[in-house]
Design a protein around this motif. Structure first.
Motif, PDB file in Angstrom:
ATOM      1  N   LEU A  70      80.064  47.514  71.044  1.00 39.88           N
ATOM      2  CA  LEU A  70      80.552  47.562  69.830  1.00 39.88           C
ATOM      3  C   LEU A  70      80.280  47.390  68.494  1.00 39.88           C
ATOM      4  O   LEU A  70      80.649  48.320  67.547  1.00 39.88           O
ATOM      5  CB  LEU A  70      81.250  48.960  70.360  1.00 39.88           C
ATOM      6  N   TYR A  74      75.401  64.093  66.919  1.00 34.79           N
ATOM      7  CA  TYR A  74      76.627  63.485  67.918  1.00 34.79           C
ATOM      8  C   TYR A  74      75.923  61.514  68.119  1.00 34.79           C
ATOM      9  O   TYR A  74      76.187  61.169  68.525  1.00 34.79           O
ATOM     10  CB  TYR A  74      76.766  63.229  69.059  1.00 34.79           C
ATOM     11  N   LYS A  75      75.399  61.340  67.305  1.00 36.77           N
ATOM     12  CA  LYS A  75      74.602  60.467  67.355  1.00 36.77           C
ATOM     13  C   LYS A  75      75.449  59.068  66.845  1.00 36.77           C
ATOM     14  O   LYS A  75      75.381  58.112  68.252  1.00 36.77           O
ATOM     15  CB  LYS A  75      73.324  60.039  66.086  1.00 36.77           C
ATOM     16  N   SER A  76      76.655  59.107  66.130  1.00 36.11           N
ATOM     17  CA  SER A  76      77.338  57.890  66.897  1.00 36.11           C
ATOM     18  C   SER A  76      78.548  58.161  67.345  1.00 36.11           C
ATOM     19  O   SER A  76      79.212  58.787  68.042  1.00 36.11           O
ATOM     20  CB  SER A  76      78.385  58.224  65.110  1.00 36.11           C
ATOM     21  N   LEU A  77      79.136  56.444  67.938  1.00 30.09           N
ATOM     22  CA  LEU A  77      80.173  56.611  69.030  1.00 30.09           C
ATOM     23  C   LEU A  77      81.428  57.676  68.720  1.00 30.09           C
ATOM     24  O   LEU A  77      81.649  58.286  69.574  1.00 30.09           O
ATOM     25  CB  LEU A  77      81.041  55.022  68.926  1.00 30.09           C
ATOM     26  N   ALA A  90      81.164  60.531  66.669  1.00 32.81           N
ATOM     27  CA  ALA A  90      80.940  61.766  66.998  1.00 32.81           C
ATOM     28  C   ALA A  90      81.144  61.930  68.394  1.00 32.81           C
ATOM     29  O   ALA A  90      81.898  63.737  69.381  1.00 32.81           O
ATOM     30  CB  ALA A  90      80.046  61.860  65.648  1.00 32.81           C
ATOM     31  N   LYS A  91      79.976  61.113  68.995  1.00 31.26           N
ATOM     32  CA  LYS A  91      80.565  61.665  70.072  1.00 31.26           C
ATOM     33  C   LYS A  91      81.768  61.768  71.305  1.00 31.26           C
ATOM     34  O   LYS A  91      81.837  62.721  72.279  1.00 31.26           O
ATOM     35  CB  LYS A  91      79.678  60.679  70.925  1.00 31.26           C
TER      36      LYS A  91
END
Length: 816
Positions: free
Chosen positions: A9, A238-241, A243-244
Motif C-alpha cells: 500500500l 472507487y478506484k483509490s483505496l 474511496a473504496k
C-alpha cells in the motif's frame, strides 16, 4: 516488478515465499508440483511419505518463523483450526515448522475458486450463486460455533469442488498478516484485516469489535459480485483505496435488482441486509443467512457447473505444463492444479489458459452457447425448435434402418445396461440399440460435438425407453447451453412418448422450483412403483441438515426416503437407469439421511412438546409460598409460542421480549440434534391444576397446535412446603409463653401444606382449633392475629397440623 513481487500500500514490494534451490522435501512431505502462490505463501501439491496421502501444502513467509510472538500466534490459531471439521471447510490436517519454514497441510480438493469461476462466467445464475452462499454460510456456522472469525471471505477464498460442495479456504490466514500488500489482494493494511472489495466496516476501524457478522457482510459482498459481475464498490469513483473503504463504511451499494433486472427484489433485500453498515442490522448468525437464501437456491444447477469445471481443472493442469508451469517432481501425469490463478500471467499464457478452458467447456456442454450475457445477465437462447425439427427429419429418413433393428431394440434391460458399460468409452459407428445411442450421445457431448450429441439423444428418445439417466443428462446439457427457460422449451419438443415417467421426471426438474413438488407428488401418485420419483420428491424438501429442518420436514423426508430405499430393495429403482453408477450418490445420500432421522417418528410430530412441573419459593407478606411453574421443551425450533388456560381466554405470549434458551430434555428425551427450545411459565396462584393449550410456529412459519397438556402442581407444592417445615425445630414453628401461643412460624413456613392447626391446652382444654386468617395473602398480619391468648396460665400445649391431602403431622408438645 517481477512475478515474485507485488506492490504494498505504501508503494514498496514484498517478496513471495520461495524455497531454496533444490528443496524437494519439507519434513515428511515430498513436494510434487506448485499449485499456486500469493502474498501469504506458496501452495504445493505434496505427498506424506509415510501415509501416502496427497495434500495441499502451504509454505508460509519465512519472516513468520523469525518472530517468536508471531509463530506462537500461528501455533495457537492452527490448533483452533485443527478442531474444525465440516464439509464446507477445507480441512487442515497438519501444521508445523521445519528449520525456518512454517507450513500448513490441508485437504487437497479438486475444484475451481470463485474468482476463476466469475472470471470465466462474470455473472452467475441466481440459483447457483445463492447455493454457493448458502453452503459458505453453513461453513461459517461451524466457524462461529468454535468462536472464530474468518475475516477474509471473498471469491478467491471459496472453492467450488467438482462434487458440487463449496469449501472455505485460508481460515485464519488473514489474521496472520502483518506486512501490507497490494490493495487488490488479501491484506492486512496498517489498520485492518481483510480485502478492500469485501471488508466489513467494523474491520476498517481499529477500535471496533469484530464478530461473525463481519464474515456475513463479506459473504454479502461476495454474493453481490456473483450476481452483478462486480464488487459492490468498484466503479470509477472507487478506484483509490480510501474511496473504496469509505464506500464500505458510509455508502449503500446499489440494490442488486437495479443492477441486474433478473434478480428478485426479495433476494436483493436479503443481500442488502447481509451488507448492512451496522452489524446489528445484519443477520445475527450464519444459520439465519442459510434460512433466508434457501428458497432461492438451485443445487442441481451448481452440481452441473461443478462437474463441468472439474474437467476444466484437469485440462488447465495440462495447459499449465505446456505454457510454462513446471512440476517439482518428475511425475507430470499426476499433477492436479487445485486453484491456479490466471490474473497475473503474461498475456500469452492467459490465451493458452483461455483456450484450454474453452475446449473443456465445449466438451462439457456439447458446444458452449454462453452461460450468461456478460453485462445484462440474460441467458442466451438457441433456435431449439428448428434444430429439433431438422434432427427429427433426419431420423425419419433412417426409419428403414431403425425398423430392421427391432430384434436388438427388444433387448432386456439387463442386457442394455451391460452393453452400455461395455461401449460407454468409445463411439459406435453403426448404433442399433438405445444403449448404443445413449453411449454415443455422452461421448459426443464430452468431445464437444453438439450436433452429433443431439442426434444421438433424439434417436434414443424415439425408442420410448423408460430410463431416467438419458433424459436427465440431456436436460442438464440443455440447461448449461440454453439456461433453464430455454432448456424447458427445447425439452418439451423432443420426440417420443411425453407420458413416460422418466421423461416427466427430467421435465419437472426444469420447471420453476415452486411448481416441482406438486408435479412430483402427482407423478408418484400416478406411478407409485417408479422409485426415482421419491428421491426427487425428497429433494424438494429444503436441502438442509436435519438440525435445521422442522419436524414436519423431517417426517416427510424420512417417509419419502424410506419408500425410495424400499423400492430400491425390490429393484424398482435400478431398473430405471442405464448407467447404474449414477445411483451411487442418491442411494448413499438417502441411507445417510435415514440414519440421522432414525429417531424421528409420528409420535414426535403429534406430541412435540414435553411438559414438566416444578415450584419455586416466593415471599408474600413474610409468608413462604410455593409458586407453580410449567416447563416446556419443544422437539423443534418453536417460534412465537403462545398459551391459554381455557377456550374463553386469548392466547398470550409464552416468551415475551426475551431470547429463547436451549436445553436438553429434562428426562433424557433428545430429538436430533439433542437440543430443544425451552420455555418456563409461572402459573397464577389460582391455576394449580387443569389444562393448558400451547401453539407455536415452526421455523418455516407454519402454525403448529394448539396442543392440550394437563397439569397438577398441588401435590408438588404441598411436598415442598412439608419439606420446608421439617427444616425447622418446633421452637421455631410454635412460640409458647405463660400467656400465649404463637403460630407465625408455622404459617410463614408451611402455609401451602397446612389445612388446619389443631392444639390442646393443659389438661382441661383439648381439641382446640386455630383458624387460619383469611387475609394472610392480602396483607402482613399483626402479631395478635397469629397468636392465641387463653386467659389462663399455660403449662404445656400439644400441636398437630392437618395437611391439605388429608394426612397429619406428628404431635408437638411444647412448654413455656
Amino acid at each position: 516488478m517481477t512475478d515474485d513481487q507485488s506492490e504494498t500500500l505504501d508503494g514498496g514490494t514484498i517478496g513471495f515465499t520461495s524455497l531454496p534451490e533444490g528443496v524437494r522435501q519439507i519434513g515428511p512431505y515430498r513436494l510434487i508440483s506448485e499449485i499456486g502462490r500469493g502474498a501469504m505463501g506458496t501452495v504445493y501439491r505434496a505427498e506424506h511419505q509415510h501415509l501416502s496421502r496427497t495434500v495441499a501444502l502451504k509454505v508460509l513467509p519465512q519472516e513468520l518463523a523469525a518472530s517468536p510472538d508471531r509463530y506462537a500466534r500461528f501455533q495457537r490459531e492452527m490448533q483452533a483450526i485443527g478442531r474444525l471439521e465440516h464439509p464446507n471447510i477445507v480441512l487442515a490436517t497438519d501444521a508445523g515448522q521445519i528449520d525456518e519454514v512454517c507450513y500448513i497441510a490441508m485437504q487437497l480438493v479438486e475444484g475451481v475458486d470463485l474468482a476463476q469461476l466469475i472470471g470465466d462466467r462474470e455473472i452467475l445464475a441466481s440459483g447457483e450463486a445463492c447455493e454457493i452462499a448458502r453452503q459458505v454460510a453453513l461453513g461459517l456456522g461451524e466457524i462461529d460455533q468454535h468462536e472464530m472469525i474468518h475475516r477474509d471471505i471473498k471469491p478467491s477464498n471459496l472453492l467450488l469442488a467438482s462434487n458440487g460442495e463449496v469449501k472455505i479456504l485460508d481460515l485464519g490466514i488473514a489474521s496472520l498478516r502483518h506486512t501490507p500488500t497490494n490493495a487488490d489482494s488479501l491484506t492486512m493494511t496498517g489498520s485492518f484485516l481483510g480485502t478492500p472489495d469485501y471488508v466489513a466496516p467494523e474491520q476498517i476501524s481499529s477500535g471496533a469489535s469484530v464478530d461473525i457478522r463481519a464474515d456475513i457482510y463479506s459473504l454479502g459482498c461476495t454474493l453481490y459480485h456473483l450476481l452483478s459481475g462486480h464488487a459492490p464498490f468498484s466503479g470509477p469513483e472507487y478506484k483509490s483505496l480510501p474511496a473504496k473503504l469509505l464506500g464500505h463504511a458510509e455508502k449503500d451499494a446499489e440494490l442488486l435488482n437495479h443492477v441486474n433486472e433478473h434478480i428478485p427484489a426479495e433476494l436483493a433485500a436479503i443481500v442488502a441486509r447481509m451488507m448492512a453498515k451496522n452489524p446489528n442490522d445484519r443477520y445475527r448468525s450464519p444459520a439465519e443467512v442459510v434460512e433466508a437464501l434457501s428458497p432461492f437456491c438451485d443445487g442441481q444447477m451448481l452440481d452441473e457447473t461443478a462437474r463441468c469445471f472439474g474437467e476444466q481443472i484437469r485440462a488447465r493442469a495440462k495447459a499449465a505444463l505446456v505454457s510454462g508451469g513446471s512440476p517439482i517432481g518428475e511425475d507430470e501425469s499426476t499433477m492436479i492444479q487445485q486453484n491456479v490463478s490466471i490474473k497475473k500471467m503474461p498475456t500469452w499464457k492467459k490465451v493458452a489458459w483461455g483456450l484450454a478452458a474453452t475446449l473443456v467447456v465445449l466438451a462439457c456442454v456439447g458446444g458452449y452457447q454462453g452461460l450468461t450475457d456478460a453485462k445484462q445477465g440474460n441467458v442466451k437462447q438457441v433456435a431449439a425448435a428448428e434444430k429439433i425439427a431438422s434432427h427429427v427429419g433426419e431420423i425419419e429418413s433412417d426409419t428403414g434402418r431403425i425398423a430392421t433393428s427391432t430384434e436388438q431394440i427388444a433387448m432386456t434391460l439387463d442386457q442394455m445396461q451391460n452393453q452400455f458399460r461395455e461401449i460407454a468409452s468409445k463411439i459406435n459407428e453403426d448404433p442399433q440399440t438405445p444403449a448404443q445411442w445413449y453411449a454415443n450421445a455422452i461421448i459426443h457431448a464430452k468431445s464437444g460435438n453438439a450436433t452429433e450429441a443431439r442426434r444421438a439423444y433424439l434417436q434414443f428418445f424415439e425408442s420410448n425407453l423408460n430410463v431416467v439417466d438419458p433424459f436427465q443428462s440431456f436436460a442438464s446439457l440443455l440447461r448449461l447451453q440454453e439456461g433453464t427457460a430455454g432448456a424447458r422449451e427445447t425439452f418439451a419438443a423432443i420426440p417420443g412418448d411425453a407420458a413416460l415417467p422418466a421423461r416427466q421426471l427430467a421435465s419437472i426438474g426444469l420447471q420453476p422450483q415452486a411448481e416441482q413438488r406438486e408435479r412430483l407428488q402427482l407423478l408418484a401418485n400416478q406411478h407409485p412403483e417408479f422409485g426415482p420419483a421419491y428421491f426427487a420428491l425428497s429433494e424438494t424438501i429444503q436441502s438442509k441438515p436435519p438440525y435445521d429442518m422442522t419436524l414436519t420436514e423431517k417426517i416427510a423426508k424420512k417417509k419419502l426416503l424410506d419408500e425410495y430405499l424400499r423400492l430400491h430393495d425390490i429393484g424398482q429403482v435400478l431398473k430405471y437407469y442405464l448407467d447404474q453408477s449414477q445411483l451411487e450418490q442418491p442411494i448413499a445420500s438417502a441411507q445417510a439421511l435415514i440414519e440421522k432421522l432414525q429417531d424421528v417418528d409420528e409420535e414426535q410430530l403429534n406430541h412435540p412438546i414435553k411438559m414438566s412441573t416444578d415450584v419455586s419459593p416466593v415471599n408474600v407478606h413474610e409468608i413462604m409460598l410455593w409458586q407453580g411453574q410449567l416447563r416446556f421443551q419443544f422437539a423443534e425450533d418453536a417460534r412465537s409460542p403462545e398459551y391459554r388456560f381455557s377456550a374463553e381466554d386469548e392466547f398470550a405470549s409464552l416468551s415475551p421480549e426475551r431470547p429463547k434458551q436451549t436445553t436438553q430434555f429434562l428426562q433424557g428425551i433428545a430429538f436430533d440434534p439433542g437440543l430443544t427450545t425451552a420455555e418456563t411459565l409461572t402459573l397464577p396462584r389460582a391455576n394449580d391444576h387443569g389444562e393448558i393449550e400451547i401453539r407455536y410456529q415452526d421455523r418455516n412459519g407454519v402454525a403448529r397446535g394448539p396442543f392440550l397438556l394437563p397439569f397438577d402442581i398441588r401435590q408438588t407444592r404441598q411436598q415442598k412446603a412439608i419439606e420446608w417445615l421439617t427444616v425447622f425445630d418446633k421452637e421455631n414453628l410454635i412460640a409458647v409463653s405463660k400467656k400465649s401461643i404463637g403460630f407465625s412460624g408455622i404459617l410463614s413456613s408451611g402455609y401451602d401444606a397446612i389445612e388446619q392447626i389443631r392444639y390442646g391446652l393443659n389438661k382441661d382444654q383439648p381439641d382446640q382449633t386455630f383458624p387460619i386468617p383469611t387475609e394472610i395473602l392480602q396483607r402482613k398480619l399483626t402479631s395478635d392475629e397469629t397468636r392465641v391468648k387463653p386467659g389462663s396460665a399455660i403449662q404445656f400445649v400439644v400441636v398437630q397440623f392437618a395437611y391439605k391431602d388429608g394426612t397429619s403431622s406428628e404431635l408437638y408438645r411444647c412448654e413455656p
